[in-house]
Write a protein that holds these residues in place. Structure first.
Motif, mmCIF file in Angstrom:
data_model
loop_
_atom_site.group_PDB
_atom_site.id
_atom_site.type_symbol
_atom_site.label_atom_id
_atom_site.label_comp_id
_atom_site.label_asym_id
_atom_site.label_seq_id
_atom_site.Cartn_x
_atom_site.Cartn_y
_atom_site.Cartn_z
ATOM 1 N N HIS A 226 0.827 -1.210 0.000
ATOM 2 C CA HIS A 226 0.000 0.000 0.000
ATOM 3 C C HIS A 226 0.865 1.266 0.000
ATOM 4 O O HIS A 226 0.463 2.301 -0.541
ATOM 5 C CB HIS A 226 -0.974 -0.003 1.181
ATOM 6 C CG HIS A 226 -0.337 0.253 2.513
ATOM 7 N ND1 HIS A 226 0.321 -0.732 3.232
ATOM 8 C CD2 HIS A 226 -0.238 1.390 3.258
ATOM 9 C CE1 HIS A 226 0.774 -0.222 4.364
ATOM 10 N NE2 HIS A 226 0.457 1.062 4.406
ATOM 11 N N GLU A 227 2.072 1.182 0.581
ATOM 12 C CA GLU A 227 2.982 2.329 0.554
ATOM 13 C C GLU A 227 3.538 2.557 -0.844
ATOM 14 O O GLU A 227 3.668 3.714 -1.286
ATOM 15 C CB GLU A 227 4.121 2.109 1.553
ATOM 16 C CG GLU A 227 3.678 2.110 2.999
ATOM 17 C CD GLU A 227 4.824 1.830 3.956
ATOM 18 O OE1 GLU A 227 4.938 2.552 4.962
ATOM 19 O OE2 GLU A 227 5.597 0.888 3.704
ATOM 20 N N VAL A 228 3.860 1.488 -1.546
ATOM 21 C CA VAL A 228 4.364 1.608 -2.919
ATOM 22 C C VAL A 228 3.291 2.210 -3.824
ATOM 23 O O VAL A 228 3.559 3.109 -4.637
ATOM 24 C CB VAL A 228 4.816 0.234 -3.455
ATOM 25 C CG1 VAL A 228 5.231 0.337 -4.917
ATOM 26 C CG2 VAL A 228 5.972 -0.319 -2.619
ATOM 27 N N ILE A 229 2.049 1.725 -3.674
ATOM 28 C CA ILE A 229 0.942 2.255 -4.479
ATOM 29 C C ILE A 229 0.732 3.738 -4.170
ATOM 30 O O ILE A 229 0.520 4.559 -5.077
ATOM 31 C CB ILE A 229 -0.349 1.456 -4.211
ATOM 32 C CG1 ILE A 229 -0.178 0.018 -4.709
ATOM 33 C CG2 ILE A 229 -1.558 2.122 -4.868
ATOM 34 C CD1 ILE A 229 -1.326 -0.902 -4.319
ATOM 35 N N TYR A 230 0.814 4.097 -2.893
ATOM 36 C CA TYR A 230 0.632 5.500 -2.483
ATOM 37 C C TYR A 230 1.716 6.399 -3.085
ATOM 38 O O TYR A 230 1.418 7.477 -3.619
ATOM 39 C CB TYR A 230 0.647 5.587 -0.957
ATOM 40 C CG TYR A 230 0.655 6.991 -0.421
ATOM 41 C CD1 TYR A 230 -0.501 7.777 -0.459
ATOM 42 C CD2 TYR A 230 1.812 7.547 0.127
ATOM 43 C CE1 TYR A 230 -0.500 9.062 0.048
ATOM 44 C CE2 TYR A 230 1.813 8.832 0.627
ATOM 45 C CZ TYR A 230 0.660 9.595 0.589
ATOM 46 O OH TYR A 230 0.672 10.877 1.081
ATOM 47 N N ILE A 231 2.968 5.963 -3.011
ATOM 48 C CA ILE A 231 4.070 6.756 -3.579
ATOM 49 C C ILE A 231 3.887 6.934 -5.076
ATOM 50 O O ILE A 231 4.072 8.042 -5.615
ATOM 51 C CB ILE A 231 5.430 6.080 -3.261
ATOM 52 C CG1 ILE A 231 5.726 6.157 -1.770
ATOM 53 C CG2 ILE A 231 6.559 6.739 -4.062
ATOM 54 C CD1 ILE A 231 6.956 5.368 -1.348
ATOM 55 N N ALA A 232 3.507 5.860 -5.768
ATOM 56 C CA ALA A 232 3.300 5.944 -7.217
ATOM 57 C C ALA A 232 2.167 6.913 -7.550
ATOM 58 O O ALA A 232 2.289 7.742 -8.465
ATOM 59 C CB ALA A 232 3.005 4.557 -7.772
ATOM 60 N N ALA A 233 1.064 6.829 -6.800
ATOM 61 C CA ALA A 233 -0.083 7.701 -7.073
ATOM 62 C C ALA A 233 0.254 9.167 -6.782
ATOM 63 O O ALA A 233 -0.102 10.063 -7.561
ATOM 64 C CB ALA A 233 -1.276 7.261 -6.224
ATOM 65 N N MET A 234 0.968 9.419 -5.685
ATOM 66 C CA MET A 234 1.348 10.797 -5.349
ATOM 67 C C MET A 234 2.352 11.350 -6.352
ATOM 68 O O MET A 234 2.353 12.555 -6.642
ATOM 69 C CB MET A 234 1.936 10.830 -3.939
ATOM 70 C CG MET A 234 0.913 10.596 -2.847
ATOM 71 S SD MET A 234 -0.213 11.990 -2.624
ATOM 72 C CE MET A 234 0.874 13.123 -1.757
ATOM 73 N N THR A 235 3.184 10.495 -6.905
ATOM 74 C CA THR A 235 4.121 10.925 -7.939
ATOM 75 C C THR A 235 3.370 11.337 -9.201
ATOM 76 O O THR A 235 3.700 12.357 -9.826
ATOM 77 C CB THR A 235 5.120 9.795 -8.262
ATOM 78 O OG1 THR A 235 5.819 9.429 -7.070
ATOM 79 C CG2 THR A 235 6.131 10.246 -9.313
ATOM 80 N N VAL A 236 2.354 10.570 -9.560
ATOM 81 C CA VAL A 236 1.539 10.927 -10.733
ATOM 82 C C VAL A 236 0.845 12.267 -10.505
ATOM 83 O O VAL A 236 0.800 13.123 -11.406
ATOM 84 C CB VAL A 236 0.499 9.815 -11.014
ATOM 85 C CG1 VAL A 236 -0.501 10.277 -12.080
ATOM 86 C CG2 VAL A 236 1.193 8.538 -11.456
#
Length: 329
Positions: A226-236
């Motif tokens: 869930h942290e990896v998904i969050y970082i990816a989404a915030m980067t987008v």
């Protein structure tokens, strides 16, 4: 139906209090959930005692970090108003910064992380005033002195010196005078530390101690899904925001363009530093939040339309979902 962020960009007093209270309530929620206490907050510091000054599960680091976040919010507001980074009156950077720090519970016990950001904001305030002034040796020395002090708290921040030298070039203020002043300002606290350590504790000057925390490693593999998904989404989200920022720069002054360009470059460097600093990425997160708040706020404050209003709502939902996942999982 048209969505508008106007009331949030320049909120009345009651809405300002409500917005900031919502961000600060996250601290209270995460404190009682116990999530913040589960975070390793040792990191790497030049003086060993600076790594963890407080006992485990103490309330003091929480309170001090909370107060430092308030101070840093004021400094971000002053920086934006003094140098007209966003060419309108707005509290959006302050809200986004406080909201991110509230969500990023990993930083709530990291006193040294918030102290380092305070020092870096002071350096920004000085360096931004050096635009087209190759004789600004005083600002170069003092700002670099603050950067040197931040390295005592978070060792990988040593990379900030060459990053800001690039900033000097972007501000057209790099000269032999400002470069030497910056170099000696940065080295000044180091010289005092190494002299004192050599006299009182020479074991601290071993290569192993000095290089600890400086060996790069990719942290993504160490994070939960869930942290990896969050970082990816915030980067987008921030990349989309940058796409709205740069086309709008033609309406800013030349000084503001240079400062925004450097701020974007600085934010990318800090994000990469956090990704490749497995020991200190949590301590670098408040610095990332500072850059994120200004870059994200620029199009939100100046580009009026449904697209960025919807993007702001997505940003809020992403962060609320991340908190829920962190508590549940």
């Amino acid at each position: 139906m048209k969505l508008s962020l106007k009331k949030i960009i320049v909120p009345p007093l009651t809405l300002t209090v409500l917005m900031l209270s919502a961000a600060y309530l996250l601290w209270i929620l995460l404190y009682f959930s116990g999530a913040s206490f589960s975070v390793d907050r040792s990191g790497s510091s030049l003086p060993a005692f600076a790594g963890n000054l407080f006992p485990e599960k103490s309330l003091w680091p929480y309170l001090i970090s909370f107060l430092l976040t308030g101070l840093n919010s004021i400094l971000i507001l002053l920086l934006n108003n003094r140098y007209n980074i966003i060419r309108t009156r707005t509290l959006m950077p302050v809200f986004i910064f406080n909201f991110l720090i509230g969500v990023w519970f990993q930083t709530h016990m990291f006193v040294k992380a918030h102290m380092a950001l305070t020092l870096i904001l002071g350096a920004f305030y000085l360096f931004f005033g050096m635009y087209r002034n190759p004789n600004a040796s005083g600002e170069a020395f003092t700002g670099s002195l603050l950067l040197g002090l931040s390295c005592f708290l978070i060792k990988p921040l040593v990379v900030l010196l060459p990053v800001f030298w690039i900033g000097f070039m972007m501000f057209q203020s790099l000269s032999l005078r400002t470069w030497l002043a910056s170099l000696f300002g940065f080295l000044n606290p180091m010289i005092f530390y190494f002299a004192a350590a050599f006299y009182f504790n020479p074991e601290a000057l071993t290569a192993e101690n000095l290089l600890s925390g400086l060996i790069p490693s990719f942290i993504i593999t160490q994070l939960a899904l869930h942290e990896v998904i969050y970082i990816a989404a915030m980067t987008v989200v921030i990349l989309i925001s940058a796409g709205g920022l740069f086309p709008n720069l033609r309406n800013d002054s030349i000084q503001t363009r240079s400062r925004l360009s450097f701020l974007s470059f600085f934010s990318v460097c800090m994000f990469l530093l956090s990704v490749f600093s497995p020991t200190d990425y949590k301590a670098i997160m408040p610095i990332v939040a500072f850059g994120y708040s200004l870059i994200f706020s620029h199009p939100l404050s100046l580009r009026h339309g449904n697209f960025f209003s919807i993007l702001f709502i997505i940003f809020l939902v992403l962060n609320v979902a991340y908190i829920a996942a962190s508590i549940i999982l």
